[in-house]
Write a protein that holds these residues in place. Structure first.
Motif, short mmCIF file in Angstrom:
data_model
loop_
_atom_site.label_atom_id
_atom_site.label_comp_id
_atom_site.label_asym_id
_atom_site.label_seq_id
_atom_site.Cartn_x
_atom_site.Cartn_y
_atom_site.Cartn_z
N ALA A 23 60.46 -21.26 -60.03
CA ALA A 23 61.10 -21.22 -61.36
C ALA A 23 62.31 -20.30 -61.38
O ALA A 23 63.22 -20.47 -62.20
CB ALA A 23 60.09 -20.79 -62.42
N TYR A 24 62.34 -19.29 -60.46
CA TYR A 24 63.45 -18.32 -60.49
C TYR A 24 64.59 -18.68 -59.55
O TYR A 24 65.59 -17.97 -59.48
CB TYR A 24 62.91 -16.91 -60.16
N VAL A 25 64.45 -19.81 -58.81
CA VAL A 25 65.53 -20.22 -57.91
C VAL A 25 66.77 -20.58 -58.74
O VAL A 25 67.90 -20.17 -58.40
CB VAL A 25 65.08 -21.41 -57.03
N PHE A 47 46.66 -21.39 -57.22
CA PHE A 47 47.66 -21.57 -56.16
C PHE A 47 48.86 -22.37 -56.70
O PHE A 47 50.02 -22.01 -56.47
CB PHE A 47 47.02 -22.29 -54.96
N LEU A 48 48.57 -23.45 -57.44
CA LEU A 48 49.66 -24.26 -58.02
C LEU A 48 50.50 -23.44 -58.99
O LEU A 48 51.72 -23.58 -59.05
CB LEU A 48 49.07 -25.48 -58.73
N ALA A 49 49.83 -22.55 -59.75
CA ALA A 49 50.55 -21.71 -60.73
C ALA A 49 51.51 -20.77 -60.01
O ALA A 49 52.64 -20.53 -60.47
CB ALA A 49 49.54 -20.93 -61.56
N ILE A 50 51.08 -20.22 -58.85
CA ILE A 50 51.95 -19.30 -58.09
C ILE A 50 53.17 -20.05 -57.55
O ILE A 50 54.31 -19.57 -57.63
CB ILE A 50 51.15 -18.64 -56.94
N VAL A 51 52.94 -21.27 -57.01
CA VAL A 51 54.06 -22.08 -56.49
C VAL A 51 55.05 -22.36 -57.61
O VAL A 51 56.28 -22.19 -57.45
CB VAL A 51 53.53 -23.42 -55.89
N TRP A 104 46.82 -13.52 -65.90
CA TRP A 104 47.10 -12.61 -64.77
C TRP A 104 48.49 -12.83 -64.16
O TRP A 104 49.03 -11.96 -63.49
CB TRP A 104 46.02 -12.73 -63.69
N LEU A 105 49.10 -14.02 -64.43
CA LEU A 105 50.44 -14.28 -63.88
C LEU A 105 51.54 -13.59 -64.67
O LEU A 105 52.60 -13.30 -64.14
CB LEU A 105 50.71 -15.79 -63.87
#
Length: 1496
Positions: free
Chosen positions: A326-328, A317-321, A432-433
């Motif tokens: 990161a792309y903002v 979950f932390l990796a997805i956040v 997987w990310l």
């Protein structure tokens, strides 16, 4: 007015207007989400539902009290939360919850008042005022409920409350969004209410977090827990930290503060909190282990997933956040460029953009460091779980399981494989990310560059394909490195274990070549691996430039307009892509390594264990039979072949015997007949093939080869049992240890070295016996306990111990001492793995079979003694003892008080050295210049600077070409041509830098390896006596791996990152020049934080290295003594010791990982602040000062500043921490060396010694400078060809004499002259290689019979067979399928101790030296074999000088002269016959030996 702005201002509560305003498919959706009236209705509905739910619960509670007031136990009578009488405390989390509830209630009251007073439209006034009033009532109720939670000790919030907080946050977020839009667009509406709604959102977000965690912040501890916490107050701050403290790592502040003030010690590091401790983890692992019915093929993987799936999900979950935010940054670049070029919707837009950037960066920094910390914490938990599970498995392994893996390999499972699985946790989600990340990047790029994104995709796939092939290759190389390292570690472990024998035989060069051979294989694979990974690094560092070139090239061909906003958004996205492309292959490598490790661990964890049904145990005390075996057949092999013979694979068969309670049974037989195996079968250590074994009562075991722990003598004897002073003194007396303890400076508090290295064989055996006697068991299994002690001590032990304190116990005694057999209750005679006779002494003597042969061999050897002792009056005990007392009075040893001033301390194993403070610049200099001096360093720096310059040049070119001024003269082919040339130069630079760095690192690693190996091989024996092998092994494994792989990578990475940070600062300051003023505080904070963090981190890393070795040492020690541990049922004590050591090591890991998070968050947030401030300056500065393309360039660099700043700092700290490995290896390359092996100018003649004459002049010896003399001035002369017997009490200095003749211990005073040459003038190899020795402990190395009998390979097979024939082993070796190539396992465990002794004799027979030393050479063989060996030695060494230490008096009766050593003095030296004729020490020894049978 647009449709959107209509919704924000419409006060209508009717959906009809929605239908009219919107023609889309869902016309009511924007109405509900954006319009103020539906928003208030939604808020009021949530509040009403919540209050109604609470009312129902309260009514139910009250109603139940009225209806069942007589039923005191009714569950409904309990408060909402269970009540206990305990200590209640509240954390910051609880206090904040209460405070935020009150704040939200007050804000809602203010909004309600404003709603009723300021609004003019009647329906809207009621709805707005009422909704905020309901909100106020809800939060007042929540404040009361929170107080109620404290009163009734609730650990978690009720589910209804947590659901309300989530729904309330959604409603407030919608209201806030509309409010902000109205405030920004200056739309007429109630500004005060909009402002208050916006202020409510952060407070509501706090409750959203609370709803996820669920914790109330009420800390409930029972009295026992409170007491335990008081006792161990130094528990990690994590255990009691609030959410805020855990979020920002505030719980680490006390430790970091202490570390900054003074170097940390072991006691300063807090212990782990209970949920992270090894005992907790181990229990979880066992509970989740797949049952037999599941038939799991991968039990370790299955169990780990069951134990840790929640932690893995949370880190995911932390990796997805982290990925989402990161792309903002890249998406904002275009908006910033447009803003500075005048395309703006509002004058405040720039500030909103900066605010969004800061918020995104804050979330990115926080989530990324929590991801790292929680992943490392998960890895630590997995490592802790595995080490404990591996240890417990080690204590359950069967003998075949132990042999299949070997101690060295099992240590690697702990040190390497558990670490691999720990390390994969931080890289697991990257796998997987990565596809998701690439898809997001391509979607963003498509919005800016259109169809040319297809080329980007192709370029990414090409890079991935290359990296995949590289990863597959790396995986293969890594597997081979691990295999080679296993072999090297096994050989190193074996060399360290048997260093004494290696030095005696002068085999250092052979073992040097053997380890170097394994290292060459490992180094070959290491080179391939490093260059292969280097090629991946080259591609990945070149990715942004390569993808930019092909994407912009294709964009130009497709007619895409390239402006500054588009170009720099694209380059930023390409830089973002670099991270997944970089981490993905690394993760794949780690994953493949982890899969290999899981396979190895599965194989180990599924190895065969001891089966409880091999032995029926009955602990009842009223039975008459103690041990019974019926039709028992046993084999050391798990699957014995049908036609296997006893010699082939160690079978014992057809056993039938019964030993009554309280009987003394002796087991006798020739070497290799299966005596020790019989004891193992009774203990349940030997796999049972058929039959029945019944043991009634507790067992105690004394092994033939002594197993002693590193600790004090007292600790070894007590073995975890409580101290009973009277019983302890009795045990010391009955095991004849009183005199030894008096001689030792600190008595029973003297520390014993590893494997009992500083004790004589007899002392070790008696400490073992004392350990067994102190345990007060029912059945005693004693394996040849008299072999290592002298005749007098043996008789005393038999009388006082076996026939004294153990007289009412059942004793099974394996022995070669026929004298003791007269008065035993039962004798079992063994041959070829079978009991061929059993009965009492007289019955067996009359039978005329095997036993008669043993007795007659003994009687023959006794005839010499008997002949000389026919006149007992000349050899009475009293005169000899008197004479001894007189001699002792003449030559007194130092009294205790005097000598203690010389000694100072009894601590043999010194605490491990560790440096403190920062790693000195000298260590860096040594590492950097070891291979090629300063030339290599300068070349690497130059290549790095040139590479960074080309990177910057490419971006300057982009900014120059895409500026608005050059739009008219833009030449596409020139633009892309120059860009491609710059990219090409950068590619060449990165190739040169990477390959040269790898080459430099590998050359340095190999240099260090050769230095430490050379140093250890040349170290004196005293170094090995005082240094646990775990300490040396940890340097040879983990420290060497750091220097082999991690340091070359991390140093070049750190250098590149620092170059990148400098380039970002140069570009940012160039365009936003006011930020120059921020450089000084930023630099100072950076420097200060680094120092503040490193002071703690560096010491923890050092302490981590120091606490790792005891885990390994304790593990290998336990595996070696597993039979003893299991027999005494001490597994739980040893498991607890392992758990304590693992926790002691892992608390270093935990606090180190925490301090990384602490530093990372602060450093990255500082970098983000610097970026945002510089962006504000770019917005403020007029457009004629700063151009849009410069803003794009500056932001594309600046967005990566926070990450670069942290990683540059982190890698430099990582390098400093790993530099400790260089420091530790350097410590061991500077060991004081023993004398030269070969002296070119002082070589003896080729045939020296020719006669073998030996002269000692006033020889004095002490082991170390701070210890008393062991030999106290011995002077004697031995003629060439004489046979000298050396006798004396155990611990008198006999073995020391042999060691000093081989110069394992250098004389403190006096001299030794052999054939006219003073041996101190010779090289050690010239000396040792000319002598033959059969040492006290028969040592075999892993390999074959051939490699053991002739390690250096100097002799032909014919010569080897002849020597085997002479030492009675031809039949045994010939019967094995491999003949001379038959396997010898680690420590020679598949051969009996007697056979090992005969193989050691075979080595000497091959060597045929003029001077032969025998240290209890026949202690472990029976009288019959002893007689044969003595005959062989007399025949084969007729013209040689032989110095033989012996406890068996017949062995020395036919010597030319006998030397009696007592308490370090040469008391007597004469012919045996002469010594017997007069009162003498030797006479008393002979008398004791001759009379001991009758006296027992």
């Amino acid at each position: 007015m647009t449709a959107a702005s209509f919704w924000f201002t419409s006060l209508s509560c009717s959906s009809a207007s929605a239908m009219a305003q919107n023609s889309s498919m869902l016309p009511w959706l924007p109405f509900i989400l954006l319009s103020p009236c539906p928003q208030r209705v939604l808020l009021a509905s949530i509040d009403t539902l919540f209050l109604f739910t609470l009312f129902v619960f309260a009514f139910q509670k009250l109603y139940s009290r009225f209806t069942s007031h007589n039923n005191g136990d009714s569950a409904i009578n309990e408060p909402l939360v269970a009540k206990n009488t305990v200590v209640v405390k509240t954390s910051l989390s609880f206090n904040l919850s209460l405070l935020v509830s009150v704040i939200l209630a007050l804000l809602a009251i203010v909004s309600s008042i404003l709603g009723f007073t300021q609004n003019t439209q009647t329906p809207w006034k009621v709805i707005d005022g009422s909704s905020w009033l309901l909100q106020a009532i809800s939060f007042v109720t929540i404040a009361v409920l929170i107080i109620h939670e404290k009163k009734f000790q609730a650990g978690t919030h009720p589910v209804s409350l947590r659901i309300f907080w989530v729904l309330n946050f959604i409603a407030i977020a919608l209201i806030t969004y509309s409010s902000i839009v109205r405030l920004v667009s200056n739309t007429p509406f109630s500004k005060n209410i909009d402002l208050i709604a916006s202020i409510s959102l952060p407070f509501s977000a706090f409750f959203l977090i609370q709803s996820v965690t669920g914790s109330t912040g009420v800390i409930v501890t029972t009295e026992s827990e409170a007491n335990e916490l008081t006792k161990s107050s130094n528990v990690s701050g994590w255990a009691s930290a609030s959410i805020l403290s855990k979020t920002f790592w505030l719980w680490l502040n006390p430790l970091l503060k202490k570390g900054y003030k003074t170097p940390l010690t072991l006691d300063d590091i807090p212990s782990l909190s209970p949920e992270h401790r090894a005992a907790t983890m181990s229990t979880r692992f066992e509970e989740n282990w797949p049952g037999p019915e599941e038939k799991s093929k991968h039990p370790v993987r299955t169990t780990l997933l069951r134990c840790f799936w929640k932690d893995i999900t949370f880190t995911g979950f932390l990796a997805i956040v982290k990925l989402c935010v990161a792309y903002v940054g890249p998406l904002l670049i275009k908006r910033f460029v447009d803003f500075t070029s005048g395309k703006q919707n509002s004058p405040f837009e720039g500030y909103y953009l900066v605010l969004i950037l800061l918020s995104a960066k804050f979330i990115e920094v926080l989530s990324s460091h929590h991801f790292n910390f929680h992943s490392q914490k998960l890895g630590m938990s997995i490592r802790s779980t595995l080490i404990t599970a591996l240890y417990k498995k080690g204590l359950r392994l069967s003998s075949s399981g132990r042999q299949a893996h070997g101690v060295g390999q099992i240590v690697n499972y702990m040190a390497v494989d558990a670490q691999q699985l720990s390390d994969i946790m931080i890289q697991l989600h990257a796998i997987w990310l990565m596809p998701f990340q690439v898809v997001v990047a391509l979607v963003i790029l498509y919005g800016y560059l259109g169809a040319s994104t297809v080329v980007t995709l192709i370029a990414v796939l090409m890079i991935l394909l290359f990296v995949f092939l590289g990863t597959k290759r790396n995986n293969r190389f890594q597997f081979n490195i691990m295999t080679s390292r296993d072999s090297r570690m096994k050989a190193t472990n074996e060399m360290l274990s048997y260093m004494r024998v290696i030095k005696f035989q002068a085999w250092e060069e052979h073992f040097n070549k053997r380890i170097q051979k394994f290292r060459e294989s490992e180094f070959g694979w290491l080179c391939k691996f490093m260059y292969s990974v280097g090629s991946n690094m080259i591609i990945l560092w070149s990715t942004p430039l390569f993808i930019s070139t092909v994407t912009f090239g294709s964009g130009i061909l497709l007619g895409v307009r390239l402006d500054a906003g588009t170009v720099f958004t694209a380059t930023s996205v390409f830089k973002n892509l670099q991270e997944p492309l970089w981490s993905f292959p690394q993760s794949m490598i780690s994953l493949s390594q982890a899969v290999i490790s899981l396979g190895r661990l599965d194989k180990y964890m599924m190895s065969k264990e001891l089966e409880k049904d091999w032995v029926e145990r009955d602990e009842g005390r009223d039975v008459t039979t103690a041990v019974e075996i019926q039709n028992g057949s046993f084999s050391w092999s798990d699957e014995p072949s049908e036609d296997s013979n006893s010699n082939g694979n160690g079978m014992i068969k057809n056993l039938n015997f019964e030993i009554k309670k309280g009987e003394l049974a002796a087991i006798v037989g020739t070497v290799g007949s299966g005596k020790s195996s019989l004891l193992a079968s009774v203990l349940g250590e030997m796999p049972k093939i058929s039959g029945k074994v019944k043991v009634s009562g507790s067992t105690a075991y004394v092994a033939q080869t002594a197993w002693i722990q590193n600790g004090t003598i007292q600790e070894n004897i007590l073995f975890g049992s409580p101290m009973d002073r009277r019983k302890y003194k009795d045990v010391i007396r009955t095991c004849c240890l009183e005199k030894d303890l008096e001689m030792m400076e600190f008595g029973d508090q003297t520390e014993i070295g590893e494997r009992g290295i500083n004790l004589s064989g007899g002392q070790k055996q008696r400490i073992q016996l004392a350990r067994a006697v102190y345990q007060d068991s029912d059945i005693y299994l004693l394996d040849d306990v008299f072999s290592a002690v002298d005749a007098h001590t043996g008789s005393e032990i038999f009388k006082e111990c076996v026939r004294g304190v153990l007289r009412e116990k059942t004793v099974l005694l394996v022995t070669h001492q026929v004298d003791f057999l007269h008065n035993v209750d039962l004798i079992l005679v063994m041959r070829d793995g079978m009991i061929v006779q059993s009965g009492k002494y007289n019955e067996l003597v009359q039978s005329g079979l095997d036993f008669t042969a043993l007795v007659s061999a003994h009687e023959t050897s006794m005839q010499l003694v008997q002949m000389d002792s026919t006149e007992p009056q000349t050899v009475t005990k009293s005169p000899s003892l008197n004479s001894r007392e007189e001699t002792n009075q003449n030559q007194k040893p130092l009294p205790r008080s005097e000598s203690s001033s010389i000694i100072g301390t009894s601590k043999l194993i010194k605490d491990e050295e560790r440096e403190t403070g920062r790693v000195s610049g000298y260590v860096y200099k040594v590492y950097a210049t070891e291979a090629f001096g300063w030339t290599g360093v300068v070349l690497v720096l130059l290549l790095s600077v040139l590479w960074q310059a080309t990177q910057m040049a490419s971006d300057y070119w982009l900014a120059y070409e895409t500026s608005e001024d050059r739009a008219s003269s833009f030449n596409p082919s020139r633009f892309i041509g120059v860009y491609a040339v710059i990219a090409g130069i950068a590619f060449v630079m990165i190739i040169c830098r990477t390959l040269f760095s790898m080459f430099l690192g590998l050359a340095t690693a190999q240099t260090f390896f050769k230095q430490i190996l050379h140093s250890i091989l040349h170290a004196p024996m005293s170094f090995f006596d005082t240094t646990p092998s775990g300490r040396i092994l940890s340097r040879a494994s983990s420290d060497q791996t750091n220097i082999d792989i991690l340091l070359p990578f991390m140093m070049i990475l750190s250098l590149s990152l620092y170059m990148s940070v400098i380039s970002v600062i140069i570009i940012t300051c160039q365009y936003a020049w006011p930020t120059v003023f921020l450089l000084v505080p930023l630099g100072w904070l950076n420097f200060w934080y680094r120092g503040y963090y490193l002071a703690t981190s560096r010491e923890i890393t050092r302490l981590d290295s120091i606490t790792k070795a005891p885990v390994i040492h304790h593990f290998s020690e336990s595996i070696s003594g597993v039979m003893t541990i299991r027999c005494f049922k001490k597994q739980d004590k040893f498991v607890q010791e392992n758990v304590d050591r693992v926790d002691g090591n892992l608390r270093m890991d935990f606090h180190n990982n925490g301090s990384n998070g602490w530093l990372g968050f602060r450093m990255e947030f500082l970098g983000s602040l610097f970026l945002c401030v510089s962006t504000v300056f770019m917005i403020i500065l007029p457009s004629n000062v700063i151009k849009p393309e410069d803003v794009g360039l500056s932001l594309s660099y600046g967005l990566s500043l926070n990450g670069l700043l942290f990683w540059a700092l982190y890698t430099s700290c990582f390098v400093e921490n790993r530099m400790v490995s260089v420091e530790r290896i350097k410590q061991f390359t500077n060991i004081a060396s023993e004398a030269e092996w070969v002296k070119k100018d002082g070589q003896p003649p080729p045939n020296w010694p020719t006669h073998g004459s030996l002269e000692l002049k006033d020889l004095q010896v002490r082991y170390r400078p701070n210890t008393p003399l062991v030999l106290k001035g011995i002077t004697l002369n031995i003629q060439g060809g004489q046979k000298i017997g050396v006798v004396g009490r155990t611990g008198g200095g006999k073995s020391t004499l042999i060691q000093v003749l081989f110069r394992l211990v250098e004389p403190t005073g006096g001299s030794i002259v052999i054939d006219g040459i003073d041996i101190s003038t010779l090289g050690l190899h010239d000396l040792r290689s000319r002598f033959g020795i059969i040492p006290q402990e028969p040592i075999l190395f892993e390999g074959t019979v051939r490699s053991n009998i002739d390690p250096i390979g100097q002799h032909s097979d014919e010569e080897i067979w002849r020597s085997l024939e002479r030492c009675q082993l031809t039949d045994v070796v010939a019967a094995k399928p491999g003949k001379l190539d038959s396997a010898v396992v680690d420590n020679g465990d598949n051969w009996s101790v007697g056979q090992r002794q005969l193989l050691c004799l075979g080595r000497v027979l091959l060597k045929h030296s003029k001077l032969l030393f025998m240290d209890e050479a026949t202690a472990s063989v029976d009288s019959q074999t002893d007689a044969v060996i003595q005959k062989i030695i007399r025949e084969d060494f007729a013209d040689c000088t032989i110095v033989s230490i012996a406890h068996r008096i017949p062995t020395v009766m036919d010597c030319d002269r006998v030397l009696v050593i007592d308490a370090g003095y040469a008391k007597e030296f004469d012919k045996p016959s002469r010594l017997i004729e007069k009162p003498s020490l030797f006479g008393s020894l002979v008398q004791e030996y001759a009379n001991r049978s009758s006296g027992l």
